[in-house]
Design an enzyme around this catalytic site. Sequence first.
Site, PDB file in Angstrom:
ATOM      1  N   ASP A  49       0.831  -1.203   0.000  1.00 34.69           N
ATOM      2  CA  ASP A  49       0.000   0.000   0.000  1.00 34.69           C
ATOM      3  C   ASP A  49       0.867   1.255   0.000  1.00 34.69           C
ATOM      4  OD1 ASP A  49      -2.612   1.476   0.496  1.00 34.69           O
ATOM      5  OD2 ASP A  49      -1.519   2.000   2.317  1.00 34.69           O
ATOM      6  N   GLU A 121      -1.983  -5.351  -3.635  1.00 30.96           N
ATOM      7  CA  GLU A 121      -1.010  -4.576  -2.862  1.00 30.96           C
ATOM      8  C   GLU A 121       0.121  -5.469  -2.351  1.00 30.96           C
ATOM      9  OE1 GLU A 121      -3.984  -1.061  -1.159  1.00 30.96           O
ATOM     10  OE2 GLU A 121      -3.513  -2.801   0.097  1.00 30.96           O
TER      11      GLU A 121
END
Length: 227
Positions: A49, A121
Amino acid sequence: MKLGADLRGFCERLGHDFAQPDLLIQALTHPSMASPTRGDNQRLEFLGDRVLGLVMAEALFDADRDAAEGQLAPRFNALVRKETCADVAREIDLGTVLKLGRSEMRSGGRRKEALLADAMEAVIAAVYRDGGFDAARAMVLRLWHSRIASVEADARDAKTALQEWAQGRGEPPPEYLELSRQGPDHQPVFTIEVRLSGGQRAQATAGSKRQAEHAAARTLLEQVSAG
């Protein structure tokens, strides 16, 4: 560790050949499949992320050197949100290589937006750990290229603008209904209708719910503004 044919094909779609295949295995392992000897992808998701955020911030910063922070922020949010990560995951058919426990498989985990976004992610983090930031940036920019090019400059997206229009007239927020979902799991097509309490409505079709909702909101906003 040697990767099977399915994971080799996935690496080709990613555009990255892993020197440490175990990183990819971990990135694709949902907590429902974790064990004392097999880690899941939650820690990698956390890292990915942040890597995605830096790549997107840098890309937007370089793409429009005259944009103010107030213009860059909504573009950034649109590019890193979970819905966008899930859309990219579907495009590279990530769901087919996810390692899921039996309960998640039975509940359609390979199609779940949250699982796809988290795994996307985690894969970004795996590439970062395996090949460094340059490798991760190159992959992200390749997979997000069309989105970076088309992200809207307006600080308000169409759904927000339509909701503000309704609230300004004392109406409840717009209602979004999924009319249909067609196509294979890795390439779905959604038709969404947005309705206002006054009876106005509009429809749109796109490759994700979010895109269809925004397109429908934009169409309806144009209608009510013209009226």
